[in-house]
Write an enzyme that holds these catalytic residues in place. Structure first.
Site, PDB file in Angstrom:
ATOM      1  N   THR A 125       0.800  -1.219   0.000  1.00  0.00           N
ATOM      2  CA  THR A 125       0.000   0.000   0.000  1.00  0.00           C
ATOM      3  C   THR A 125       0.839   1.278   0.000  1.00  0.00           C
ATOM      4  OG1 THR A 125      -1.467   1.323   1.418  1.00  0.00           O
ATOM      5  CG2 THR A 125      -0.157  -0.344   2.516  1.00  0.00           C
ATOM      6  N   GLU A 127       0.153   3.603   1.822  1.00  0.00           N
ATOM      7  CA  GLU A 127       0.235   3.997   3.237  1.00  0.00           C
ATOM      8  C   GLU A 127       1.615   3.699   3.820  1.00  0.00           C
ATOM      9  OE1 GLU A 127      -2.251   5.320   5.627  1.00  0.00           O
ATOM     10  OE2 GLU A 127      -2.992   5.987   3.680  1.00  0.00           O
ATOM     11  N   TYR A 149      -1.842  -0.069  10.776  1.00  0.00           N
ATOM     12  CA  TYR A 149      -2.062  -0.744   9.483  1.00  0.00           C
ATOM     13  C   TYR A 149      -0.822  -0.620   8.599  1.00  0.00           C
ATOM     14  CZ  TYR A 149      -3.526  -1.220   4.642  1.00  0.00           C
ATOM     15  OH  TYR A 149      -3.595  -1.584   3.320  1.00  0.00           O
ATOM     16  N   LYS A 153       2.006  -3.490   7.182  1.00  0.00           N
ATOM     17  CA  LYS A 153       2.293  -3.747   5.762  1.00  0.00           C
ATOM     18  C   LYS A 153       3.788  -3.563   5.472  1.00  0.00           C
ATOM     19  CE  LYS A 153      -1.776  -4.752   3.934  1.00  0.00           C
ATOM     20  NZ  LYS A 153      -2.040  -5.967   3.134  1.00  0.00           N
TER      21      LYS A 153
HETATM   22  N1  GDD Z   1     -12.816   6.311   5.903  1.00  0.00           N
HETATM   23  C1  GDD Z   1     -13.007   7.640   6.002  1.00  0.00           C
HETATM   24  N2  GDD Z   1     -14.214   8.112   6.457  1.00  0.00           N
HETATM   25  N3  GDD Z   1     -11.995   8.449   5.653  1.00  0.00           N
HETATM   26  C2  GDD Z   1     -12.212   9.780   5.728  1.00  0.00           C
HETATM   27  C3  GDD Z   1     -13.426  10.325   6.153  1.00  0.00           C
HETATM   28  C4  GDD Z   1     -14.474   9.451   6.542  1.00  0.00           C
HETATM   29  O1  GDD Z   1     -15.551   9.855   6.941  1.00  0.00           O
HETATM   30  N4  GDD Z   1     -13.316  11.675   6.101  1.00  0.00           N
HETATM   31  C5  GDD Z   1     -12.111  11.959   5.652  1.00  0.00           C
HETATM   32  N5  GDD Z   1     -11.420  10.819   5.423  1.00  0.00           N
HETATM   33  C6  GDD Z   1     -10.038  10.733   4.942  1.00  0.00           C
HETATM   34  C7  GDD Z   1      -9.141   9.823   5.796  1.00  0.00           C
HETATM   35  O2  GDD Z   1      -8.708  10.509   6.967  1.00  0.00           O
HETATM   36  C8  GDD Z   1      -8.012   9.541   4.793  1.00  0.00           C
HETATM   37  O3  GDD Z   1      -7.083  10.589   4.834  1.00  0.00           O
HETATM   38  C9  GDD Z   1      -8.742   9.559   3.432  1.00  0.00           C
HETATM   39  O4  GDD Z   1     -10.020  10.136   3.664  1.00  0.00           O
HETATM   40  C10 GDD Z   1      -8.915   8.195   2.784  1.00  0.00           C
HETATM   41  O5  GDD Z   1      -9.475   7.320   3.749  1.00  0.00           O
HETATM   42  P1  GDD Z   1      -9.994   5.851   3.342  1.00  0.00           P
HETATM   43  O6  GDD Z   1     -10.970   5.933   2.238  1.00  0.00           O
HETATM   44  O7  GDD Z   1     -10.425   5.181   4.604  1.00  0.00           O
HETATM   45  O8  GDD Z   1      -8.707   5.142   2.702  1.00  0.00           O
HETATM   46  P2  GDD Z   1      -7.188   5.105   3.173  1.00  0.00           P
HETATM   47  O9  GDD Z   1      -6.431   6.007   2.231  1.00  0.00           O
HETATM   48  O10 GDD Z   1      -7.030   5.349   4.606  1.00  0.00           O
HETATM   49  O11 GDD Z   1      -6.789   3.600   2.909  1.00  0.00           O
HETATM   50  C11 GDD Z   1      -7.198   2.884   1.750  1.00  0.00           C
HETATM   51  O12 GDD Z   1      -6.222   2.985   0.726  1.00  0.00           O
HETATM   52  C12 GDD Z   1      -4.964   2.399   1.051  1.00  0.00           C
HETATM   53  C13 GDD Z   1      -4.040   2.610  -0.156  1.00  0.00           C
HETATM   54  O13 GDD Z   1      -3.384   3.813  -0.005  1.00  0.00           O
HETATM   55  C14 GDD Z   1      -7.417   1.425   2.160  1.00  0.00           C
HETATM   56  O14 GDD Z   1      -7.958   0.718   1.092  1.00  0.00           O
HETATM   57  C15 GDD Z   1      -6.103   0.780   2.542  1.00  0.00           C
HETATM   58  O15 GDD Z   1      -6.313  -0.600   2.836  1.00  0.00           O
HETATM   59  C16 GDD Z   1      -5.137   0.935   1.378  1.00  0.00           C
HETATM   60  O16 GDD Z   1      -3.906   0.352   1.694  1.00  0.00           O
END
Ligand code: GDD
Length: 337
Positions: A125, A127, A149, A153
């Site tokens: 990822t 991340e 997380y 990874k």
């Molecule tokens: N989930 C979520 N919910 N995120 C929010 C929200 C909300 O209400 N509001 C703002 N965000 C912001 C989070 O703080 C983060 O910065 C961004 O939106 C993306 O959050 P997510 O959609 O939860 O994805 P992620 O980037 O943390 O992780 C996903 O992508 C990664 C690849 O970079 C996941 O799929 C991971 O498993 C994956 O590795």
């Protein structure tokens, strides 16, 4: 000839199986964890496809992993089983580590013993880059994880390299930047936005009141691509001449959570104005469409991620096909149906 794909109830596991059923002649063994409360069967996934078999597998149980590998003797093992929700990983660090790191060791070690020719892919990822030093990030960017997380990874990446170098195994972990689809879980921000805005749109049309969408960090910027585009890149990573390399898959563009919301509102054709503190108001009724709720903030967020996919383009001949607007439209239209 067979392939094991774990985590078929998730977005990537499902699309990987679909891709392999369409593009190869392998027998596909799709796995998911056994849950007594939810009975599932292969028909739920790929009805009547004789090349698809569903198995129960918990990668945190090394006996279970060993027995499945002995039974199937796969040519490829593709691991999408994970605790993949970054925000949740502070609440369940043990589960996150056990699944994302120990689970990988269980697979590597069983493959080493029972099936050392098998090619192994683990889901890595963006991340892992975390607190980034430069943009766009390439494969040489240091690992600077910001969450349990991401740390799990990074650890998986290191142990995979150790097995690759120590035992000569074909074992790799790509770096996939955010990738979305209509099968994305509704806790992830993109699908949370498209599904909630779709239901708000229906309420507006029928004249009913609605609860606003509540979001956390609106300034977070991500490189959002299409999950189905990325699956093709994963398969290409698994079919290199040896020794294999690890690649970034990304769209190479970056948008904020605010951009995603506004694009979705545009696609939904909802008239809005943005007030202070990211409160979005429906222009006709004055109702609040979206607002910030600090409960959704993370203890430490990754502020921006954008991937440099040049190496994958050049060496794997991989290109992402779907742009940001098309992705938002596809997800919204599915949720609005
Ligand atoms: N989930 C979520 N919910 N995120 C929010 C929200 C909300 O209400 N509001 C703002 N965000 C912001 C989070 O703080 C983060 O910065 C961004 O939106 C993306 O959050 P997510 O959609 O939860 O994805 P992620 O980037 O943390 O992780 C996903 O992508 C990664 C690849 O970079 C996941 O799929 C991971 O498993 C994956 O590795």
């Amino acid at each position: 000839m067979s392939v094991i794909v774990t985590g078929i109830n998730g977005q990537d596991g499902y699309y990987m199986c679909k891709y392999l059923l369409e593009h190869t002649s392998f027998m596909i063994y799709g796995t998911l964890r056994y849950r007594a409360t939810k009975l599932t069967n292969a028909k739920e996934y790929f009805p009547d496809n004789p090349r698809f078999t569903m198995l129960h597998l918990d990668i945190t149980d090394n006996v279970n992993v060993l027995n499945i590998i002995k039974k199937v003797k796969p040519q490829y093992f593709i691991n999408f089983a994970a605790q993949s929700f970054v925000g949740k990983s502070w609440d369940i660090p043990h589960v996150t580590w056990t699944t994302n790191t120990m689970g990988v060791i269980n697979i590597l070690d069983s493959l080493k013993t029972e099936c050392s020719h098998c090619r192994f892919y683990n889901a890595g990822t963006s991340e892992e880059f975390g607190d980034v030093l430069y943009s766009p990030q390439n494969e040489d960017h240091p690992l600077r994880p910001r969450s349990p997380y991401a740390a799990s990874k990074c650890a998986a990446r290191h142990i995979i390299r150790v097995y690759r170098e120590s035992y000569g195994m074909y074992a790799i972990q790509g770096w996939l930047f955010n990738h979305e689809s209509i099968r994305r879980g509704k806790d992830f921000v993109t699908r949370k936005i498209t599904s909630t805005i779709a239901s708000i749109k229906k309420n507006i049309e029928s004249g009913e009141r609605f609860e606003p969408l509540e979001l956390g960090n609106m300034n977070a910027k991500r490189d959002w691509g299409d999950a189905e585009d990325f699956i093709d890149g994963v398969w290409k990573m698994l079919n290199q001449d040896t020794p294999p390399s690890e690649y970034i898959l990304s769209s190479g563009t970056m948008y904020s959570v605010r951009d995603f919301l506004e694009e979705c509102l545009r696609v939904a054709d909802i008239q809005w104005s943005r007030c202070d503190n990211d409160v979005y108001v429906h222009t006709t009724t004055g109702e609040v469409i979206s607002r910030v709720n600090s409960d959704y903030y993370r203890l430490a967020d990754v502020n921006c991620l954008m991937g440099n996919n040049k190496k994958a383009r050049l060496e794997l001949d991989w290109t992402p096909k779907t742009d940001f607007s098309t992705l938002v439209r596809k997800m919204f239209e599915h949720d609005y149906l």
